[in-house]
Design an enzyme around this catalytic site. Structure first.
Site, PDB file in Angstrom:
ATOM      1  N   ARG A 100      18.224  67.945 -33.552  1.00 27.04           N
ATOM      2  CA  ARG A 100      18.367  69.058 -32.592  1.00 27.04           C
ATOM      3  C   ARG A 100      19.136  70.157 -33.299  1.00 27.04           C
ATOM      4  O   ARG A 100      20.250  69.927 -33.785  1.00 27.04           O
ATOM      5  CB  ARG A 100      19.119  68.591 -31.341  1.00 27.04           C
ATOM      6  CG  ARG A 100      19.511  69.734 -30.429  1.00 27.04           C
ATOM      7  CD  ARG A 100      19.963  69.269 -29.068  1.00 27.04           C
ATOM      8  NE  ARG A 100      18.840  68.810 -28.273  1.00 27.04           N
ATOM      9  CZ  ARG A 100      18.882  68.609 -26.953  1.00 27.04           C
ATOM     10  NH1 ARG A 100      19.993  68.842 -26.286  1.00 27.04           N
ATOM     11  NH2 ARG A 100      17.815  68.187 -26.293  1.00 27.04           N
ATOM     12  N   HIS A 127      10.687  72.539 -27.574  1.00 27.59           N
ATOM     13  CA  HIS A 127      11.248  71.258 -27.118  1.00 27.59           C
ATOM     14  C   HIS A 127      10.067  70.315 -26.831  1.00 27.59           C
ATOM     15  O   HIS A 127       9.768  69.982 -25.688  1.00 27.59           O
ATOM     16  CB  HIS A 127      12.100  71.483 -25.865  1.00 27.59           C
ATOM     17  CG  HIS A 127      13.055  70.366 -25.554  1.00 27.59           C
ATOM     18  ND1 HIS A 127      13.166  69.238 -26.334  1.00 27.59           N
ATOM     19  CD2 HIS A 127      13.940  70.205 -24.534  1.00 27.59           C
ATOM     20  CE1 HIS A 127      14.085  68.441 -25.823  1.00 27.59           C
ATOM     21  NE2 HIS A 127      14.567  68.993 -24.733  1.00 27.59           N
ATOM     22  N   GLN A 130      10.334  66.885 -24.776  1.00 22.37           N
ATOM     23  CA  GLN A 130      10.532  67.094 -23.339  1.00 22.37           C
ATOM     24  C   GLN A 130       9.202  67.415 -22.648  1.00 22.37           C
ATOM     25  O   GLN A 130       8.871  66.820 -21.614  1.00 22.37           O
ATOM     26  CB  GLN A 130      11.516  68.242 -23.108  1.00 22.37           C
ATOM     27  CG  GLN A 130      11.700  68.608 -21.643  1.00 22.37           C
ATOM     28  CD  GLN A 130      12.514  67.597 -20.869  1.00 22.37           C
ATOM     29  OE1 GLN A 130      13.601  67.225 -21.288  1.00 22.37           O
ATOM     30  NE2 GLN A 130      12.003  67.137 -19.728  1.00 22.37           N
ATOM     31  N   ASP A 218      14.157  76.434 -15.732  1.00 23.47           N
ATOM     32  CA  ASP A 218      15.139  75.995 -16.725  1.00 23.47           C
ATOM     33  C   ASP A 218      16.346  76.922 -16.590  1.00 23.47           C
ATOM     34  O   ASP A 218      16.275  77.959 -15.907  1.00 23.47           O
ATOM     35  CB  ASP A 218      14.503  76.088 -18.132  1.00 23.47           C
ATOM     36  CG  ASP A 218      15.353  75.449 -19.227  1.00 23.47           C
ATOM     37  OD1 ASP A 218      16.365  74.782 -18.919  1.00 23.47           O
ATOM     38  OD2 ASP A 218      15.002  75.629 -20.422  1.00 23.47           O
ATOM     39  N   CYS A 258      13.866  70.387 -16.810  1.00 22.37           N
ATOM     40  CA  CYS A 258      14.149  69.482 -17.931  1.00 22.37           C
ATOM     41  C   CYS A 258      15.578  68.946 -17.874  1.00 22.37           C
ATOM     42  O   CYS A 258      15.880  67.914 -18.466  1.00 22.37           O
ATOM     43  CB  CYS A 258      13.896  70.184 -19.260  1.00 22.37           C
ATOM     44  SG  CYS A 258      14.926  71.639 -19.531  1.00 22.37           S
ATOM     45  N   ARG A 286      11.552  60.575 -20.695  1.00 22.07           N
ATOM     46  CA  ARG A 286      11.918  60.892 -22.074  1.00 22.07           C
ATOM     47  C   ARG A 286      11.945  59.615 -22.921  1.00 22.07           C
ATOM     48  O   ARG A 286      11.507  59.597 -24.069  1.00 22.07           O
ATOM     49  CB  ARG A 286      13.290  61.578 -22.128  1.00 22.07           C
ATOM     50  CG  ARG A 286      13.385  62.917 -21.399  1.00 22.07           C
ATOM     51  CD  ARG A 286      12.491  63.958 -22.019  1.00 22.07           C
ATOM     52  NE  ARG A 286      12.756  64.095 -23.430  1.00 22.07           N
ATOM     53  CZ  ARG A 286      13.796  64.783 -23.937  1.00 22.07           C
ATOM     54  NH1 ARG A 286      14.630  65.422 -23.152  1.00 22.07           N
ATOM     55  NH2 ARG A 286      13.970  64.857 -25.246  1.00 22.07           N
TER      56      ARG A 286
HETATM   57  N1   CP Z   1      16.413  67.863 -21.294  1.00 19.46           N
HETATM   58  C1   CP Z   1      17.195  67.633 -22.352  1.00 19.46           C
HETATM   59  O1   CP Z   1      16.772  67.768 -23.491  1.00 19.46           O
HETATM   60  O2   CP Z   1      18.455  67.233 -22.041  1.00 19.46           O
HETATM   61  P1   CP Z   1      19.652  67.029 -23.056  1.00 19.46           P
HETATM   62  O3   CP Z   1      20.100  68.400 -23.508  1.00 19.46           O
HETATM   63  O4   CP Z   1      20.719  66.330 -22.233  1.00 19.46           O
HETATM   64  O5   CP Z   1      19.193  66.213 -24.206  1.00 19.46           O
HETATM   65  N1  NVA Z   2      16.349  75.738 -22.711  1.00 17.50           N
HETATM   66  C1  NVA Z   2      17.405  74.762 -22.675  1.00 17.50           C
HETATM   67  C2  NVA Z   2      16.855  73.381 -22.639  1.00 17.50           C
HETATM   68  C3  NVA Z   2      17.888  72.301 -22.588  1.00 17.50           C
HETATM   69  C4  NVA Z   2      17.304  70.925 -22.621  1.00 17.50           C
HETATM   70  C5  NVA Z   2      18.302  74.946 -23.898  1.00 17.50           C
HETATM   71  O1  NVA Z   2      17.760  75.163 -24.993  1.00 17.50           O
HETATM   72  O2  NVA Z   2      19.517  74.910 -23.756  1.00 17.50           O
END
Ligand code: CP
Ligand code: NVA
Length: 312
Positions: A100, A127, A130, A218, A258, A286
């Site tokens: 990430r 993502h 997800q 989101d 998400c 997930r």
């Molecule tokens: N939806 C998602 O990716 O959640 P986290 O940021 O908790 O991993």
């Molecule tokens: N768009 C959000 C998604 C989190 C899972 C972010 O990038 O923070």
């Protein structure tokens, strides 16, 4: 050849369909295997995570493997060691990386220097895990995707981009409602439409929600955009998903997010806590989709996939 999953398009359409079907099967059978026995994956998280980290840790365990969790703070990544050097070292120890990060290019730069699989656990641009899980969530509820309208309401962010990519592989209609200046990346959107996705971009959230079977939103400020949160609060105020908006959706429509959610901002508590909300199923899925993605990554070629690539 090792596989990567940096974007949904790293799979073929048929593989993506197969992975969704496989994840549903794995969920139903509480699937366990020894596919990753003796293998260790490094989970590198440069941003916070609850769902992605824990579901990947568990997915790897369910497949018989082990993980090493790293952040930039406790590794030399936080002291400017280039990702190219980091991955060349890790490649000598571990059997794959789940990462990430901020700039998506970090993932592609790493991929250029390694012979081990890399999976995108969220970047500023995409993502994919997800959204594959979200497609699974729609399919397991019996949605006929060819007759399904999906609304995306709010920021044209990493999630929106992966939804656009998904709309080129799965036959649902995707209508994104985003304020001007916060629309998805034009190249990604244009490529999605050119590839045959039934995708439309509008500014009116009610236009997207009207008749939709799944209404997605989101946070208004994603990770890394904290300093813009105040300004974004003003820009997005008409983009809140509330009961009045949900009433315009198709009968029985579901609310999706998400997570993590900011109740009272992009969604009201009333909608978030309503019967229409399927956010906990999304979160659970997930785990299952990532088991199926890892199986695809480590099965080493279409001919060796342990399941039929049935079309959805
Ligand atoms: N939806 C998602 O990716 O959640 P986290 O940021 O908790 O991993
Ligand atoms: N768009 C959000 C998604 C989190 C899972 C972010 O990038 O923070």
């Amino acid at each position: 050849m090792p596989r990567r999953f940096l974007e949904i398009h790293d799979m073929t359409r048929q593989e993506a369909h197969g992975v969704v079907n496989r994840a549903i099967e794995m969920k139903q059978s509480r699937f366990r295997s020894e596919l990753l026995a003796g293998r260790t994956l490094a989970l590198i998280f440069e941003k916070a995570s609850t769902r992605t980290r824990v579901s990947f840790e568990m997915a790897v365990r369910h497949l018989g493997g082990s993980t090493i969790y790293m952040t930039q703070n406790d590794s030399q990544l936080g002291r400017s060691e280039p990702v190219e050097d980091t991955i060349r070292v890790l490649s000598r120890y571990v059997d794959g990386v789940v990462m990430r990060t901020f700039e998506h290019s970090k993932l592609t730069r790493m991929w250029a220097k390694t012979s081990i699989p890399i999976v995108n656990a969220l970047s500023d641009d995409f993502h994919p895990c997800q959204v594959m899980g979200d497609v699974m969530t729609m399919v397991e509820r019996g949605a006929d995707l060819a007759k399904t309208k999906v609304a995306w309401v709010g920021d044209g962010n990493n999630m929106a981009h992966s939804w656009i990519n998904a709309a080129t592989y799965f036959p649902f209609e995707l209508v994104l409602a985003c304020p001007e200046g916060y629309t998805p990346n034009k190249d990604i959107l244009d490529a999605g439409i050119k590839a045959g996705g039934k995708i439309r971009l509008v500014t009116d959230p009610l236009e997207a929600i009207r008749g939709a079977h799944f209404v997605n939103t989101d946070v208004w400020a994603s990770m890394g955009q904290e300093s813009e949160a105040g300004e974004r609060m003003g820009v997005f105020q008409n983009y809140q998903v509330d009961a009045k908006a949900m009433a315009l959706a198709a009968p029985g429509a579901k609310f999706m997010h998400c997570l993590p959610a900011h109740q009272g901002e992009e969604v009201t508590t009333e909608v978030f806590e309503s019967e229409a909300s399927i956010v906990w199923d999304q979160a659970e899925n997930r785990l299952h989709i990532q088991k199926a993605i890892l199986e695809w990554v480590y099965s080493g070629g279409e001919g060796t996939l342990p399941y039929t690539l049935a079309e959805i």
